[in-house]
Design an enzyme around this catalytic site. Sequence first.
Site, mmCIF file in Angstrom:
data_model
loop_
_atom_site.group_PDB
_atom_site.id
_atom_site.type_symbol
_atom_site.label_atom_id
_atom_site.label_comp_id
_atom_site.label_asym_id
_atom_site.label_seq_id
_atom_site.Cartn_x
_atom_site.Cartn_y
_atom_site.Cartn_z
ATOM 1 N N THR A 150 -33.658 -65.238 11.258
ATOM 2 C CA THR A 150 -32.655 -64.420 10.575
ATOM 3 C C THR A 150 -31.794 -65.270 9.645
ATOM 4 O OG1 THR A 150 -32.598 -62.852 12.409
ATOM 5 C CG2 THR A 150 -30.723 -62.837 10.895
ATOM 6 N N ARG A 155 -30.087 -71.107 19.419
ATOM 7 C CA ARG A 155 -29.315 -69.984 19.962
ATOM 8 C C ARG A 155 -28.830 -70.282 21.379
ATOM 9 N NH1 ARG A 155 -32.387 -64.575 19.681
ATOM 10 N NH2 ARG A 155 -31.848 -64.803 17.465
#
Length: 372
Positions: free
Chosen positions: A87, A239
Site C-alpha cells: 500500500t 507492520r
Amino acid sequence: MTDRADDEPAYSEHDDTSYDATARVVDPGGDDEERRIESALRPRRLIDFPGQPRVRDQLGLVLEAAKRRGTPPDHVLLSGPPGLGKTTLAMIVATELEQPIRITSGPAIQHAGDLAAVLSSLAEGEVLFLDEIHRMARPAEEMLYLAMEDFRVDVIVGKGPGATAIPLELPPFTVVGATTRAGLLPAPLRDRFGFTGHLDYYTADDLTTILTRNATLLGVEATPQGISEIAGRSRGTPRIANRLLRRVRDFAQVHGKGVVDHPAAMSALSLFDVDDRGLDRLDRGVLEALCRRFGGGPVGLSTLAVAVGEEADTVETVAEPYLVREGYMLRTPRGRVAAPLAWTHLGLTPPAGGGTSAQPLPFEEGEGRFTP
C-alpha cells in the site's frame, strides 16, 4: 503521534474518494489511532522507502521513464506477504507521478457495474489502487482486462435480445494492484501488468533503520539495544515492527522510564507473548499441537486448525508462512510435519526419526492425519 510539520503537505480527501496528488497518506478519519499512526509513518518518496532495493530500483526506473515521456507508466502489480509495504508503494507511485490516487479493494468490487463506476470517474493520469486484487469478482476482472489494455469499457444497456453494448472511452490511467496470493490471479489479468514486483521479508538491519526513523517520528526516545531487540522479533515485517514499537513505548511510559531500551523491550515483548524468535501465541500453539498432540505429524491443515482453535485460513496465511520459512515446520504430501527446530524451540526431544525424513513441497496437500 507527532504533529505534522508546518511545511508538510496536508492530506485532503474528496467526495469521489480520490485523493489529492500532494497527499500520499490517506487519513482514515475518526478515532482510530492505530490507523492514523500507520499512515503517519509511511514514507512518501521512493528514495525514503527502506529495504526492497531490487523492487525500489526497478520501480524507480519505470516511473522516471514515464515522467520523461510525459505518459502514464505501465500498470504495476505488487505481490508479497501482508505488512511489507504494498500500500505504501502504491501511494509513493502517485506521489512520484504527482497524480491523485483512488483506493479500493477486490472484495469491494463484486459486480462489473461497481468497477465501471470507478473507472468512468477517473481523471487522466490518475492512479487506481486495487488492494487484494485477486479477490475481485470474475465479471469485474473481465471488464478490467479491456480497461487496462484499451482504456475503454463496454456498458451494457438493456436486457435480452435488445441489449446494446455502448463503448465508453477512458482517459489513460495507471492501475496498481496488490495481492498476497499472486498465484490466484488469472493469467490474462496478470499479463496486463507491465511491471511486477515481489516484496520479500526485510532484514534485521532494514527493520532497525525503519524503527529508528519511526521512533523519531513518534517522539519516542529509544536506545540502539532496544530498537535491535524489537527488530529481531518482528518476523521481517515492518507492520509488525511498528506495532511492537508502539507496545514497547506504552510499556516504557507506564512501567519504565519512558525510554525504549533493552530491559523495556524484553519485558514488554514478554508481556505480549512475543518470544525471542518472534513467535507469538498462534505460532507456538501450532507447534505445540504438532509436537505434543500429534507426535510431530504428519497432520492435515484442518485438523491442525481445530487443535489450535483457529480457522484453517488463519493458520495457513498467518502462522504457516513464517514457520515454514524459518524451518519450524514442513509441508508434505501427507500433511504438516514439525521440523527438528520446532522440538528444540519448545524444549522437547523429538521421537527417533520423527518428523525428519519428510521432504517439503510447495503445493497444498490433502486434509487429515495419516499414519504410516
